[in-house]
Motif scaffolding. Structure first.
Motif, PDB file in Angstrom:
ATOM      1  N   ALA A  79      -8.887   3.663   4.498  1.00 62.19           N
ATOM      2  CA  ALA A  79      -9.316   2.515   3.703  1.00 62.19           C
ATOM      3  C   ALA A  79      -9.450   1.312   4.624  1.00 62.19           C
ATOM      4  CB  ALA A  79      -8.346   2.214   2.580  1.00 62.19           C
ATOM      5  N   CYS A 104     -10.486  -4.716  -0.402  1.00 61.11           N
ATOM      6  CA  CYS A 104     -10.875  -3.419   0.154  1.00 61.11           C
ATOM      7  C   CYS A 104     -12.401  -3.324   0.227  1.00 61.11           C
ATOM      8  CB  CYS A 104     -10.313  -2.302  -0.709  1.00 61.11           C
ATOM      9  SG  CYS A 104     -10.539  -0.647  -0.024  1.00 61.11           S
ATOM     10  N   ASP A 153      -6.520   3.012  -6.949  1.00 58.54           N
ATOM     11  CA  ASP A 153      -6.916   4.133  -6.092  1.00 58.54           C
ATOM     12  C   ASP A 153      -8.091   3.660  -5.226  1.00 58.54           C
ATOM     13  OD1 ASP A 153      -7.932   6.478  -5.002  1.00 58.54           O
ATOM     14  OD2 ASP A 153      -7.892   7.604  -6.886  1.00 58.54           O
ATOM     15  N   ALA A 154      -7.827   3.424  -3.945  1.00 65.82           N
ATOM     16  CA  ALA A 154      -8.856   2.836  -3.065  1.00 65.82           C
ATOM     17  C   ALA A 154     -10.133   3.672  -3.049  1.00 65.82           C
ATOM     18  CB  ALA A 154      -8.300   2.689  -1.649  1.00 65.82           C
ATOM     19  N   ALA A 163      -6.502  -4.448  -3.055  1.00 66.12           N
ATOM     20  CA  ALA A 163      -7.647  -3.810  -3.712  1.00 66.12           C
ATOM     21  C   ALA A 163      -8.835  -4.761  -3.759  1.00 66.12           C
ATOM     22  CB  ALA A 163      -7.259  -3.367  -5.127  1.00 66.12           C
ATOM     23  N   LEU A 168      -3.444   0.721  -3.692  1.00 66.13           N
ATOM     24  CA  LEU A 168      -3.376  -0.649  -3.196  1.00 66.13           C
ATOM     25  C   LEU A 168      -2.974  -1.615  -4.306  1.00 66.13           C
ATOM     26  CD1 LEU A 168      -6.745  -0.712  -1.194  1.00 66.13           C
ATOM     27  CD2 LEU A 168      -4.449  -0.303  -0.267  1.00 66.13           C
ATOM     28  N   THR A 212      -0.498   3.941 -11.103  1.00 63.83           N
ATOM     29  CA  THR A 212      -1.590   2.967 -11.180  1.00 63.83           C
ATOM     30  C   THR A 212      -1.303   1.903 -12.236  1.00 63.83           C
ATOM     31  OG1 THR A 212      -2.860   4.371 -12.707  1.00 63.83           O
ATOM     32  CG2 THR A 212      -3.291   4.629 -10.349  1.00 63.83           C
ATOM     33  N   LEU A 267     -12.551   2.949  -5.857  1.00 61.05           N
ATOM     34  CA  LEU A 267     -13.145   1.616  -5.950  1.00 61.05           C
ATOM     35  C   LEU A 267     -14.622   1.653  -5.568  1.00 61.05           C
ATOM     36  CD1 LEU A 267     -10.329  -0.526  -4.274  1.00 61.05           C
ATOM     37  CD2 LEU A 267     -10.871  -0.388  -6.725  1.00 61.05           C
ATOM     38  N   CYS A 289     -13.552   3.127   1.482  1.00 62.51           N
ATOM     39  CA  CYS A 289     -12.547   4.186   1.590  1.00 62.51           C
ATOM     40  C   CYS A 289     -13.270   5.523   1.670  1.00 62.51           C
ATOM     41  CB  CYS A 289     -11.605   4.162   0.385  1.00 62.51           C
ATOM     42  SG  CYS A 289     -10.228   5.339   0.502  1.00 62.51           S
ATOM     43  N   ALA A 343       0.852  -1.192   0.000  1.00 61.31           N
ATOM     44  CA  ALA A 343       0.000   0.000   0.000  1.00 61.31           C
ATOM     45  C   ALA A 343       0.886   1.239   0.000  1.00 61.31           C
ATOM     46  CB  ALA A 343      -0.918   0.015   1.221  1.00 61.31           C
ATOM     47  N   HIS A 379      -3.961  10.205  -0.959  1.00 61.64           N
ATOM     48  CA  HIS A 379      -4.428   8.978  -1.601  1.00 61.64           C
ATOM     49  C   HIS A 379      -3.889   7.722  -0.922  1.00 61.64           C
ATOM     50  CE1 HIS A 379      -5.751  11.610  -4.806  1.00 61.64           C
ATOM     51  NE2 HIS A 379      -4.521  12.044  -4.975  1.00 61.64           N
ATOM     52  N   ILE A 405      -9.651  -2.846   4.796  1.00 61.01           N
ATOM     53  CA  ILE A 405      -9.279  -4.051   4.041  1.00 61.01           C
ATOM     54  C   ILE A 405      -9.799  -5.263   4.798  1.00 61.01           C
ATOM     55  CG2 ILE A 405      -7.399  -5.330   2.949  1.00 61.01           C
ATOM     56  CD1 ILE A 405      -7.439  -2.425   2.078  1.00 61.01           C
TER      57      ILE A 405
END
Length: 253
Positions: free
Chosen positions: A249, A226, A183-184, A223, A218, A177, A187, A229, A141, A215, A251
């Motif tokens: 975030a 997750c 980008d959590a 991800a 993940l 990316t 999502l 967030c 992360a 930011h 998880i």
């Protein structure tokens, strides 16, 4: 597992707020940026009394990063390997089977400036190093203040400045990316005009005139697990707040 990032804009000033937030939110890992204090002044006793271990890399007046975690921190490293930089902007540590990278990205000052060139060089070095890190740590992360609003949704429509939203900065974010990092925040469905930073001036917070520049990226296994967030705006409403709000975030296992 709860991961969080927060640019506190002076840990000395904001320590009571950080301790209160840790007690209320109980994150497993909290990454801090802009400590603005030397290592000898880091409030380790207070952090440990709150139930957290800490790895930190600071300097007087500027920059500084730290990782706070409930579990032990192993394999701690500072800076971007192979990139000579006196500024204390990166710290990494392993927490259980999780590799945590906490970063305070350069601001860049103005597009075309020397500081902007440094920002882009720094971003290239970070991206190359993270590519290697991901081969060793599939559960990784990257948390921090990126000083980049990745797309139009992440800047107030009336934002006029080029910095933080310029094509080279956004391309650099996409390069991160492209390593496979997600980008959590994106999502999940999010409210419009969701930001994490608001200037102290011109009642920017009250007007919600801000940018989303903090930011949590993940790796694929994280991800996939997750579950949420969000930006926690509550600390930004306090007296003498940081100009940034924490991003959190969650998880699953």
């Amino acid at each position: 597992m709860k991961l969080a990032t927060w640019n506190v804009n002076s840990l000395k000033v904001r320590l009571p707020q950080v301790l209160d937030w840790l007690a209320a939110e109980q994150p497993d890992v909290l990454c801090l940026q802009e400590l603005k204090l030397e290592d000898k002044a880091f409030p380790l006793a207070e952090i440990e009394a709150a139930g957290y271990r800490a790895a930190f890399s600071g300097q007087k007046t500027y920059n500084g990063v730290a990782i706070l975690a409930r579990a032990p921190l192993a394999d701690v490293g500072c800076g971007i390997p192979g990139f000579a930089d006196e500024q204390k902007r990166v710290i990494a540590a392993t927490v259980g089977d999780l590799r945590v990278v906490c970063a305070y990205f350069p601001n860049g000052q103005a597009v075309g400036s020397e500081k902007f060139a440094y920002k882009l060089d720094w971003l290239r070095a970070l991206t190359a190093w993270l590519g290697d890190e991901l081969t060793r740590h599939p559960r990784l992360a990257l948390l921090g203040d990126y000083n980049i609003a990745p797309d139009e949704r992440d800047a107030h429509p009336d934002w006029q400045e080029e910095i933080h939203v310029s094509p080279p900065e956004r391309d650099a974010f996409r390069a991160l990316t492209a390593l496979g990092l997600a980008d959590a925040f994106r999502l999940f469905e999010q409210p419009e005009k969701s930001f994490s930073w608001w200037d102290y001036r011109m009642m920017a917070f009250r007007r919600n005139f801000g940018l989303r520049i903090d930011h949590i990226l993940l790796s694929p296994p994280l991800a996939a697990a997750c579950t949420g967030c969000h930006v926690d705006k509550a600390p930004r409403k306090l007296e003498r707040p940081s100009d940034h709000a924490p991003v959190v975030a969650e998880i699953g296992h």
